[in-house]
Design a protein around this motif. Structure first.
Motif, PDB file in Angstrom:
ATOM      1  N   VAL A   1      38.133  42.418  65.197  1.00  0.00           N
ATOM      2  CA  VAL A   1      37.332  41.791  64.146  1.00  0.00           C
ATOM      3  C   VAL A   1      36.568  40.598  64.722  1.00  0.00           C
ATOM      4  CG1 VAL A   1      38.797  42.527  62.256  1.00  0.00           C
ATOM      5  CG2 VAL A   1      39.300  40.387  63.436  1.00  0.00           C
ATOM      6  N   THR A   2      35.506  40.204  64.032  1.00  0.00           N
ATOM      7  CA  THR A   2      34.727  39.038  64.458  1.00  0.00           C
ATOM      8  C   THR A   2      35.644  37.829  64.545  1.00  0.00           C
ATOM      9  OG1 THR A   2      33.150  39.938  62.885  1.00  0.00           O
ATOM     10  CG2 THR A   2      32.508  37.937  64.056  1.00  0.00           C
ATOM     11  N   GLY A   3      35.554  37.096  65.631  1.00  0.00           N
ATOM     12  CA  GLY A   3      36.379  35.902  65.768  1.00  0.00           C
ATOM     13  C   GLY A   3      37.765  36.178  66.317  1.00  0.00           C
ATOM     14  N   SER A   4      38.013  37.418  66.727  1.00  0.00           N
ATOM     15  CA  SER A   4      39.352  37.732  67.226  1.00  0.00           C
ATOM     16  C   SER A   4      39.503  37.311  68.689  1.00  0.00           C
ATOM     17  CB  SER A   4      39.652  39.223  67.062  1.00  0.00           C
ATOM     18  OG  SER A   4      38.679  39.993  67.715  1.00  0.00           O
ATOM     19  N   GLY A   5      38.434  36.804  69.276  1.00  0.00           N
ATOM     20  CA  GLY A   5      38.554  36.291  70.641  1.00  0.00           C
ATOM     21  C   GLY A   5      38.231  37.317  71.707  1.00  0.00           C
ATOM     22  N   LYS A   6      37.321  38.244  71.409  1.00  0.00           N
ATOM     23  CA  LYS A   6      36.917  39.250  72.394  1.00  0.00           C
ATOM     24  C   LYS A   6      36.193  38.591  73.568  1.00  0.00           C
ATOM     25  CE  LYS A   6      34.570  41.668  69.330  1.00  0.00           C
ATOM     26  NZ  LYS A   6      34.928  40.946  68.088  1.00  0.00           N
TER      27      LYS A   6
ATOM     28  N   GLU B   1      36.492  35.620  74.666  1.00  0.00           N
ATOM     29  CA  GLU B   1      37.487  34.916  75.473  1.00  0.00           C
ATOM     30  C   GLU B   1      38.187  35.889  76.434  1.00  0.00           C
ATOM     31  OE1 GLU B   1      37.553  31.679  75.151  1.00  0.00           O
ATOM     32  OE2 GLU B   1      38.941  31.642  76.854  1.00  0.00           O
TER      33      GLU B   1
ATOM     34  N   HIS C   1      41.552  28.002  76.302  1.00  0.00           N
ATOM     35  CA  HIS C   1      42.505  28.228  75.212  1.00  0.00           C
ATOM     36  C   HIS C   1      43.801  28.818  75.756  1.00  0.00           C
ATOM     37  CE1 HIS C   1      39.155  27.790  72.462  1.00  0.00           C
ATOM     38  NE2 HIS C   1      38.512  28.718  73.131  1.00  0.00           N
ATOM     39  N   GLU C   2      44.867  28.499  75.072  1.00  0.00           N
ATOM     40  CA  GLU C   2      46.099  29.261  75.228  1.00  0.00           C
ATOM     41  C   GLU C   2      45.840  30.588  74.513  1.00  0.00           C
ATOM     42  OE1 GLU C   2      49.400  29.598  77.047  1.00  0.00           O
ATOM     43  OE2 GLU C   2      48.483  27.594  76.958  1.00  0.00           O
TER      44      GLU C   2
ATOM     45  N   HIS D   1      27.691  30.691  65.504  1.00  0.00           N
ATOM     46  CA  HIS D   1      28.811  30.021  64.847  1.00  0.00           C
ATOM     47  C   HIS D   1      28.314  28.932  63.927  1.00  0.00           C
ATOM     48  CE1 HIS D   1      32.124  31.608  66.905  1.00  0.00           C
ATOM     49  NE2 HIS D   1      32.828  30.507  67.032  1.00  0.00           N
TER      50      HIS D   1
ATOM     51  N   THR E   1      46.296  33.988  72.436  1.00  0.00           N
ATOM     52  CA  THR E   1      47.238  34.478  71.433  1.00  0.00           C
ATOM     53  C   THR E   1      47.989  35.664  72.039  1.00  0.00           C
ATOM     54  OG1 THR E   1      45.712  36.098  70.526  1.00  0.00           O
ATOM     55  CG2 THR E   1      45.598  33.869  69.609  1.00  0.00           C
TER      56      THR E   1
ATOM     57  N   ALA F   1      41.415  34.646  66.248  1.00  0.00           N
ATOM     58  CA  ALA F   1      42.107  33.928  67.320  1.00  0.00           C
ATOM     59  C   ALA F   1      42.569  32.541  66.896  1.00  0.00           C
ATOM     60  CB  ALA F   1      41.198  33.819  68.541  1.00  0.00           C
ATOM     61  N   ILE F   2      41.803  31.916  66.006  1.00  0.00           N
ATOM     62  CA  ILE F   2      42.167  30.568  65.592  1.00  0.00           C
ATOM     63  C   ILE F   2      43.138  30.671  64.421  1.00  0.00           C
ATOM     64  CG2 ILE F   2      41.288  28.371  64.731  1.00  0.00           C
ATOM     65  CD1 ILE F   2      38.610  29.084  66.050  1.00  0.00           C
TER      66      ILE F   2
HETATM   67  P1  ADP Z   1      34.746  37.361  69.096  1.00  0.00           P
HETATM   68  O1  ADP Z   1      33.962  37.542  70.367  1.00  0.00           O
HETATM   69  O2  ADP Z   1      35.827  38.371  68.936  1.00  0.00           O
HETATM   70  O3  ADP Z   1      33.908  37.237  67.859  1.00  0.00           O
HETATM   71  P2  ADP Z   1      35.286  34.777  70.213  1.00  0.00           P
HETATM   72  O4  ADP Z   1      35.813  35.099  71.558  1.00  0.00           O
HETATM   73  O5  ADP Z   1      33.885  34.291  70.100  1.00  0.00           O
HETATM   74  O6  ADP Z   1      35.525  35.992  69.228  1.00  0.00           O
HETATM   75  O7  ADP Z   1      36.271  33.710  69.570  1.00  0.00           O
HETATM   76  C1  ADP Z   1      36.047  33.179  68.288  1.00  0.00           C
HETATM   77  C2  ADP Z   1      36.413  31.724  68.281  1.00  0.00           C
HETATM   78  O8  ADP Z   1      37.797  31.564  68.554  1.00  0.00           O
HETATM   79  C3  ADP Z   1      35.683  30.937  69.340  1.00  0.00           C
HETATM   80  O9  ADP Z   1      35.334  29.697  68.802  1.00  0.00           O
HETATM   81  C4  ADP Z   1      36.699  30.796  70.451  1.00  0.00           C
HETATM   82  O10 ADP Z   1      36.468  29.625  71.197  1.00  0.00           O
HETATM   83  C5  ADP Z   1      37.986  30.736  69.674  1.00  0.00           C
HETATM   84  N1  ADP Z   1      39.133  31.262  70.406  1.00  0.00           N
HETATM   85  C6  ADP Z   1      39.202  32.413  71.107  1.00  0.00           C
HETATM   86  N2  ADP Z   1      40.423  32.606  71.619  1.00  0.00           N
HETATM   87  C7  ADP Z   1      41.148  31.539  71.235  1.00  0.00           C
HETATM   88  C8  ADP Z   1      42.521  31.139  71.434  1.00  0.00           C
HETATM   89  N3  ADP Z   1      43.355  31.889  72.135  1.00  0.00           N
HETATM   90  N4  ADP Z   1      42.913  29.976  70.899  1.00  0.00           N
HETATM   91  C9  ADP Z   1      42.068  29.214  70.183  1.00  0.00           C
HETATM   92  N5  ADP Z   1      40.792  29.522  69.956  1.00  0.00           N
HETATM   93  C10 ADP Z   1      40.330  30.675  70.465  1.00  0.00           C
END
Ligand code: ADP
Ligand code: ZN
Ligand code: ZN
Length: 700
Positions: free
Chosen positions: A216-221, A223, A188-189, A538, A191, A373-374
């Protein structure tokens, strides 16, 4: 020489043995020693020239097991820390820290090697007749270059014995296997928030530092820590990642393999076969594993090149080991990083209040993410259903039923969450009030209709369902309350056309495991499940999450219950609307005005945490005081109580900085026939508490 050995016996000391040829270089090796009439495996902790034991009584060691490289200083230091901090005998911590195979004298699998052809082997190949087909195939493959045993094994049937023969004749020789360069696949690029977060974390990679990655959940931790791991691997260091759920590791492992091709990734969970587990453990120990991914027991995997520790969902209760050597793997992970001089990243959407407090006070570095993140994914709308206004019918209130019907009509997926397995949590007689209890625990037995059994969820005892009340003979026994099985049936009646799937540990056991179940879950219209469903997974089409029993943790006598409830509800909420579709969360409650629910609706973990911390500060609860418990377990309640009483009498030396409370039964007072009681000890100073505990345990 005298070897001082840590042995798995409940005594807080080392045991001395004689050995003629030992040196200080033997510290950290496993050793086989006689102990009474038995033989035990221990670890050599120290080597000395003198012993307090008379020469005549010192027994010789049987054998120093040098097939496994000695455990390094840092590993010994971690075990020592755990022993001292949790007041557990060293040898018992060692036993808890080792994989089962290494607690025996059985041979361990050799580290994987590569094989090459020797010059003699090359000549031999030229003269090997073609009728020795398999041998020729093996030699020809090796003539083209080095190969691993597993590769050879895949290509040539019987490669293992051919290899052994080839080594004996000197045609083939093993060499240290090459370590391939791990690569990182960018997906991913990032954020701008993610970029900022990773910038901060990168700044702290060279030393011990605890960071709390709070988002928060889905914030891309995930990643973010994947990228951080890539940085650490690029420096040829090793990474340790602790995750809560065994069941979730396969999915995560697959993700790791996709993102780090070429990396040596090892998993460590209690569900693994003995040999597989020890193989991974040794790869880590020999410095060949790049990434160790595992549940709480993985915290003890030796990693000579440790460069980063990650604890995902750091608040999760599964990091606490409650039996045997009690400890918190999260806290040990921090101790471990400290010993190795490496950073540790704790990740959570709802950190433990302890970690949150440390971040607030500056002891931990706080790294926050506030957005998903999305792009299109927004936080779900959380609404409360007041069950005084909308009384549930068979457990489900009308607004939730309507919302479920809407999702069905739209072809979207819903999740109905309740934290109770089975059909009903109790079987009772409405005529006389008798309730079926477990005869070994102070708990009710749970009705499991599918299996036609009663089951105790604490000790596992099962019994048939009685036909009538044993007290009054009434044949009309009733199942009270609702579990997932019952809700599954209720929903089946309300929505006969819907595909309904129950996901809990019973279903996972009955089917072919959780992984399979989660795969099938993708296709269901309505999922009914426990916390298994709340964690990590997911679901693309999931847009509605309904919570049935949100109030059970609100008024618990355990001060930690509200923290756990909030984390759990937010986790459930996090399942709704993760990708393209906006999500909605409906929570059934009798107490919609409760501050916990109000914070939840506002997605305000910080507000919740601050208010609970203020209450705890006021009331003198952790993390503002430090707490320890002395537990007594006995088949005889009186004996347990008497022991604790006498322990309290002996605790007079604590002084004013220590508070010792009266003995109380534990919240589950009887477990599997054992009576359990405890004495709580509190202090505002951790060092003073530790000193007190050390002196106290010496007296006891
Ligand atoms: P968390 O661990 O905070 O719950 P995730 O790392 O699992 O979040 O990311 C949630 C979703 O967002 C995943 O499907 C991931 O692939 C996607 N995602 C994470 N970072 C990005 C980004 N920069 N751009 C697009 N999608 C992303
Ligand atoms: Zn009765
Ligand atoms: Zn029981």
């Amino acid at each position: 020489m005298i070897l001082r050995v840590a042995l798995d016996v409940p005594l807080p000391k080392l045991f001395d043995y004689r050995s003629e040829d030992a040196t200080r270089a033997d510290i950290g090796y496993r050793v086989l020693v006689p102990f009474g009439k038995k033989r035990l495996i221990g670890v050599i902790w120290d080597v000395a020239t003198k012993s307090k034991i008379a020469d005549s009584r010192l027994r010789p060691v049987e054998k120093i097991l040098r097939d496994v490289a000695p455990f390094p200083r840092e590993w010994l230091a971690l075990v020592e820390f755990c022993s001292a901090y949790y007041h557990s005998p060293l040898g018992q911590v060692v036993a808890a820290a080792l994989p089962p195979r290494l607690r025996t004298a059985k041979a361990v699998p050799l580290p994987p090697r590569d094989y090459v052809l020797t010059p003699i082997g090359r000549k031999a190949l030229a003269t090997t007749p073609s009728r020795h087909r398999r041998l020729r195939a093996l030699l020809e493959r090796l003539a083209r270059g080095r190969a691993s045993e597993s590769e050879l094994h895949a290509q040539v049937r019987g490669a293992r014995s051919l290899l052994r023969g080839g080594i004996e004749t000197g045609w083939i020789t093993p060499i240290e296997a090459g370590r391939s360069e791990p690569r990182f696949v960018h997906a991913h690029e990032l954020t701008s928030e993610q970029r900022q977060a990773i910038g901060i974390l990168r700044g702290g990679l060279e030393k011990f530092l605890v960071s709390l990655l709070f988002g928060v959940t889905g914030s891309g931790k995930t990643e973010i820590y994947l990228q951080l791991i890539a940085d650490v691997l690029a420096r040829r260091k090793q990474v340790l990642i602790l995750v809560p759920e065994i069941a979730l590791t396969p999915a995560l492992e697959a993700a790791f393999r996709d993102r780090f091709p070429g990396a040596c990734i090892v998993t460590q969970t209690s569900a693994m076969a003995e040999l597989e587990r020890v193989r991974g453990w040794l790869l880590a120990h020999h410095g060949r594993a790049d990434i160790v991914l595992g549940t709480r027991l993985a915290v003890f995997t030796p990693l000579p090149g440790l460069g980063l520790v990650v604890v995902d969902e750091e608040q999760d209760a599964s990091f606490k080991q409650r039996e045997g050597v009690r400890h918190s793997a999260r806290d040990l992970a921090i101790a471990r990083a400290h010993i190795a001089g490496a950073p540790v990243v704790l990740c959570s959407a709802t950190p433990s209040l302890e970690s949150f407090q440390h971040a607030a006070s500056g002891k931990y570095e706080l790294v926050s993410l506030t957005q998903r993140a999305i792009d299109r994914a927004v936080l779900p709308a959380i609404r409360l259903i007041d069950t005084r206004v909308h009384p549930p019918q068979e457990g489900i209130a009308a607004p939730l039923l309507e919302a479920l019907a809407t999702r069905l009509a739209r072809g979207e997926q819903s999740l109905v969450f309740l934290n109770r397995r089975g059909y009903a949590p109790a079987l009772a007689c409405p005529a006389c009030g008798w309730v079926k209890g477990c005869r070994r625990c102070s708990a009710h037995m749970v009705v499991h209709l599918a299996a036609q059994r009663l089951r105790c969820h604490h000790c596992g005892l099962t019994e048939g369902i009685p036909r009538s009340c044993p007290e009054c003979g009434n044949p009309d026994l009733q199942a009270f309350g609702r579990g997932t099985q019952r809700i599954e049936l209720v929903l089946g009646k309300k929505f006969p056309q819907a595909r309904i799937l129950r996901v809990d540990s019973d279903a996972a056991r009955a089917k072919s495991g959780l992984e399979d179940l989660l795969e099938r879950a993708e296709h269901a219209d309505i999922l009914v499940g426990t916390q298994i469903l709340a964690k990590g997974h997911h679901f693309e089409r999931l847009t509605l999450a309904g919570v049935l029993n949100a109030d059970s943790g609100l008024f618990s006598s355990d001060y930690r219950a509200s923290e756990r409830t909030f984390a759990q509800l937010q986790q459930v909420a996090g399942r709704a609307g993760r990708a393209n579709l906006p999500g909605e969360v409906l929570i059934q409650t009798r107490y919609p005005e409760h501050p916990l629910h109000q914070s939840l609706v506002r997605h305000d973990y910080v507000g919740f945490a601050k208010s609970v911390l203020a209450e705890r500060r006021e009331a003198g609860f952790p993390p503002f005081v430090f707490e320890a418990a002395l537990r007594a377990e006995s088949h005889d309640e009186l004996r347990a109580r008497r022991f604790l009483r006498s322990a309290i009498d002996k605790a007079s030396h604590g002084g004013t900085s220590i508070t010792v409370f009266d003995p109380v039964p534990m919240s589950l007072a009887r477990l599997a026939g054992v009576e359990r009681a405890q004495v709580l000890v509190q202090s505002r100073s951790r060092p003073r508490l530790q000193t007190f505990l050390a002196e106290w345990s010496d007296i006891l």
